[in-house]
Design a protein around this motif. Structure first.
Motif, PDB file in Angstrom:
ATOM      1  N   ILE A   1       0.837  -1.208   0.000  1.00 42.37           N
ATOM      2  CA  ILE A   1       0.000   0.000   0.000  1.00 42.37           C
ATOM      3  C   ILE A   1       0.866   1.251   0.000  1.00 42.37           C
ATOM      4  O   ILE A   1       0.593   2.217  -0.716  1.00 42.37           O
ATOM      5  CB  ILE A   1      -0.965   0.006   1.213  1.00 42.37           C
ATOM      6  CG1 ILE A   1      -2.074  -1.020   1.005  1.00 42.37           C
ATOM      7  CG2 ILE A   1      -1.562   1.383   1.446  1.00 42.37           C
ATOM      8  CD1 ILE A   1      -3.059  -0.696  -0.097  1.00 42.37           C
ATOM      9  N   THR A   2       1.926   1.235   0.792  1.00 38.82           N
ATOM     10  CA  THR A   2       2.822   2.392   0.854  1.00 38.82           C
ATOM     11  C   THR A   2       3.400   2.696  -0.523  1.00 38.82           C
ATOM     12  O   THR A   2       3.407   3.847  -0.967  1.00 38.82           O
ATOM     13  CB  THR A   2       3.952   2.147   1.876  1.00 38.82           C
ATOM     14  OG1 THR A   2       3.364   1.906   3.153  1.00 38.82           O
ATOM     15  CG2 THR A   2       4.890   3.332   1.966  1.00 38.82           C
ATOM     16  N   GLY A   3       3.866   1.661  -1.220  1.00 40.47           N
ATOM     17  CA  GLY A   3       4.408   1.851  -2.562  1.00 40.47           C
ATOM     18  C   GLY A   3       3.345   2.294  -3.555  1.00 40.47           C
ATOM     19  O   GLY A   3       3.573   3.194  -4.368  1.00 40.47           O
ATOM     20  N   LEU A   4       2.172   1.678  -3.478  1.00 36.60           N
ATOM     21  CA  LEU A   4       1.061   2.023  -4.372  1.00 36.60           C
ATOM     22  C   LEU A   4       0.659   3.481  -4.193  1.00 36.60           C
ATOM     23  O   LEU A   4       0.531   4.230  -5.171  1.00 36.60           O
ATOM     24  CB  LEU A   4      -0.130   1.097  -4.100  1.00 36.60           C
ATOM     25  CG  LEU A   4      -1.431   1.403  -4.837  1.00 36.60           C
ATOM     26  CD1 LEU A   4      -1.264   1.225  -6.340  1.00 36.60           C
ATOM     27  CD2 LEU A   4      -2.543   0.512  -4.304  1.00 36.60           C
ATOM     28  N   VAL A   5       0.464   3.893  -2.950  1.00 43.96           N
ATOM     29  CA  VAL A   5       0.061   5.275  -2.668  1.00 43.96           C
ATOM     30  C   VAL A   5       1.150   6.253  -3.122  1.00 43.96           C
ATOM     31  O   VAL A   5       0.843   7.308  -3.695  1.00 43.96           O
ATOM     32  CB  VAL A   5      -0.291   5.439  -1.171  1.00 43.96           C
ATOM     33  CG1 VAL A   5      -0.392   6.903  -0.771  1.00 43.96           C
ATOM     34  CG2 VAL A   5      -1.596   4.715  -0.871  1.00 43.96           C
TER      35      VAL A   5
END
Length: 144
Positions: free
Chosen positions: A63-67
């Motif tokens: 999620i951190t990378g996606l966001v």
């Protein structure tokens, strides 16, 4: 012989995500995962990372990378959370809203291809099975 449902669902998931990702990337220049995340954020405007993590069922690092990628692409913006200074809230940008609007007819076309040749009764059974599959959690116990 019983169908190997777990195997078939895994194959279907892989194929659907790969095919959809190709369509979204070609037509919207955004990954399929980003499209799904945009719809999730739109449905919970101002959600926190933990909310998006739960909704998309991804790991925190994913999620951190996606966001981060979505923010770099100008699709979303983070704003500090008023209740918790350590947290941020996610909002769609105008570009993110435009991608959501452009994605709707693409999704309609994908869904039409996916359901072609099935009756409403058959689709109801498929939907019931998929809702069931999405809600169960396997245990180490053998079924009785």
């Amino acid at each position: 012989m019983k169908p190997r449902l777990f195997h078939l669902v895994a194959q279907a998931r892989q194929n659907l995500f790969r095919s959809a990702d190709q369509v979204f990337s070609a037509e919207l220049e955004v990954s399929g995962t980003q499209v799904v995340a945009l719809f999730a954020i739109q449905s919970q405007e101002g959600c926190q990372l933990k909310d998006l993590t739960a909704q998309l069922q991804l790991k925190n690092s994913a999620i951190t990378g996606l966001v981060g990628r979505m923010e770099d692409n100008g699709l979303i913006q983070r704003q500090p959370c008023e209740q918790d200074g350590r947290s941020t809230r996610l909002y769609l940008t105008d570009k993110g809203r435009a991608v959501v609007a452009q994605a709707k007819p693409v999704l309609a076309r994908v869904n039409a291809q996916l359901t072609k040749g099935f009756t409403q009764d058959e689709l109801a059974v498929v939907a019931r099975f998929l809702h069931h599959a999405a809600s169960i959690h396997f245990t180490t116990e053998s079924p009785k």
